[in-house]
Design an enzyme around this catalytic site. Sequence first.
Site, mmCIF file in Angstrom:
data_model
loop_
_atom_site.group_PDB
_atom_site.id
_atom_site.type_symbol
_atom_site.label_atom_id
_atom_site.label_comp_id
_atom_site.label_asym_id
_atom_site.label_seq_id
_atom_site.Cartn_x
_atom_site.Cartn_y
_atom_site.Cartn_z
ATOM 1 N N GLY A 114 56.702 18.684 6.630
ATOM 2 C CA GLY A 114 55.794 18.024 7.607
ATOM 3 C C GLY A 114 54.417 17.455 7.176
ATOM 4 N N ARG A 115 53.589 18.413 6.744
ATOM 5 C CA ARG A 115 52.568 18.011 6.234
ATOM 6 C C ARG A 115 52.333 17.084 5.118
ATOM 7 N NH1 ARG A 115 47.908 21.635 6.785
ATOM 8 N NH2 ARG A 115 49.577 23.356 7.368
ATOM 9 N N CYS A 121 30.380 22.478 23.207
ATOM 10 C CA CYS A 121 29.554 23.474 23.135
ATOM 11 C C CYS A 121 30.133 24.895 22.861
ATOM 12 C CB CYS A 121 29.143 23.660 24.560
ATOM 13 S SG CYS A 121 28.521 22.363 25.344
ATOM 14 N N GLU A 122 30.125 25.005 21.414
ATOM 15 C CA GLU A 122 30.808 25.958 20.671
ATOM 16 C C GLU A 122 30.252 25.544 19.415
ATOM 17 O OE1 GLU A 122 34.277 27.768 20.665
ATOM 18 O OE2 GLU A 122 34.785 27.048 22.810
ATOM 19 N N TYR A 147 48.932 17.684 11.586
ATOM 20 C CA TYR A 147 48.122 19.069 12.531
ATOM 21 C C TYR A 147 46.922 18.451 13.048
ATOM 22 C CZ TYR A 147 52.167 21.332 10.488
ATOM 23 O OH TYR A 147 53.312 21.520 9.843
ATOM 24 N N TYR A 204 41.629 27.008 10.993
ATOM 25 C CA TYR A 204 41.912 27.241 9.606
ATOM 26 C C TYR A 204 40.915 27.372 8.608
ATOM 27 C CZ TYR A 204 46.337 25.863 11.908
ATOM 28 O OH TYR A 204 47.285 25.338 12.788
#
Length: 450
Positions: free
Chosen positions: A306-307, A375-376, A404, A347
């Site tokens: 995939g990646r 807001c985190e 992803y 990750y």
Amino acid sequence: MRFEFGPNKGWCFDLICYVVRQKDAETVSLDHFLYRNGVLHAEDVPVAEIAAAVGTPFYVYSTATLQRHFKLFDDALEGLDHLVCFAMKSLSNQAVLKVLADAGAGMDVVSVGEYMRAKAAGVPGEKIVFSGVGKTAEEMRIALEGGIRQFNVESEPEMLVLSRVASELGVVTPITVRVNPDVDAKTHAKIATGKSENKFGIPISRAREVYAMAAELPGLKVIGIDVHIGSQLTELEPFELAYQKVAELTEVLRADGHEITRLDLGGGLGIPYARSNEAPPLPMDYGALIKRTVGHLGCEVEIEPGRLISGNAGLMVSKVIYVKEGEDRKFLIIDGAMNDLIRPAMYEAHHDIVPVVEPEVGAEPATYDIVGPVCESGDTFAKGRTMAAVESDDLIAFRSAGAYGAVMASEYNSRPLIPEVLVHGDQFAVIRPRPTFDEMIARDTLPEWL
Ligand SMILES: *Cc1c(COP(=O)(O)O)cnc(C)c1O
């Protein structure tokens, strides 16, 4: 001058092209995300032109890169009966699937939604592999009716359900059993899948028992073995250990009377996210490893990358909103956020971040904490990152954002999903538009009592 890439040049194309570019400014014709005349291009399209047309932030993918990365795998398995099944959970836009399907790819799906996407992109059922630890009876029924190459079964209860559903439909479906080889993939804990503590597959030590059970069940035809040990693997050794175990198991199961004709070896080959200091293994070496470990068994081989196909085929482009002076640091506040690209928050992933206008040679760099507007505090893309100095309204690009990225995006903080754009030579097209605020809000419905 044209620059031809042999398979042994690997996928580090932009690094190679960078080096080549230093020697000959005219050699960029092949490349994909390069500075040309001082501005970043996606193939032949200036990234700023796309930004002007679609607004920021957005994802942009390169057709040529997708094709090239698929071909690297296809070439790496030359001489073996094989199928490269793109793990479409990494990037599942219809246009991307069509590019890869046209190049000859099969698809690895992990939900019936992905199965429907693959079918909608024109991929025939016989080129779709169904993986995943929690397939429901309904998902199985849809795939069995629509056609499927094989199910990779991950547990005994799943096998019983699949047997029942196939029997009810009066069909016999090919299966492999995903074995968990208990190998340390040496990758981030959230994407390691091949240790006994992970939820995936059946322990390889119990394989004989489970295959014996499968052979007795109606509606199923055991055809092979499946293994997938994790994602973003930067060494070949874990693959080698896993595939050796698969080869041994093949002999054991054959001696038990099973016809093992297909090996699904999963995905997981890593990419260099920090180009300056990472050099993960090349698809060609991975292919050689496959031939060395399982080539003598006479099986058809499937892989599920995939990646490595989609990761370096995409950028996320964002605009600087403010440069804010903190007490002991500078914050680069950009219009992209963790809801658009969650990998750093999820990750601790690194993405190279570059300005869209190439910095002057010798320009003084700056060091920033690069953050989004959500807001985190987790909405941080990089801390203490040294890069070219930029200002409000400047465009920046996150490299290696194709995999992803868009697929994991959400509308947290009521930030509409960002658009996806596909480039092909000097053309570009929006392949998923940004929803308007009205469209976003209209997805909610009020109950009648309100
Ligand atoms: C995620 C996944 C892949 C693809 O992994 P990459 O690291 O993106 O190559 C392949 N097979 C299965 C079963 C997966 O879950």
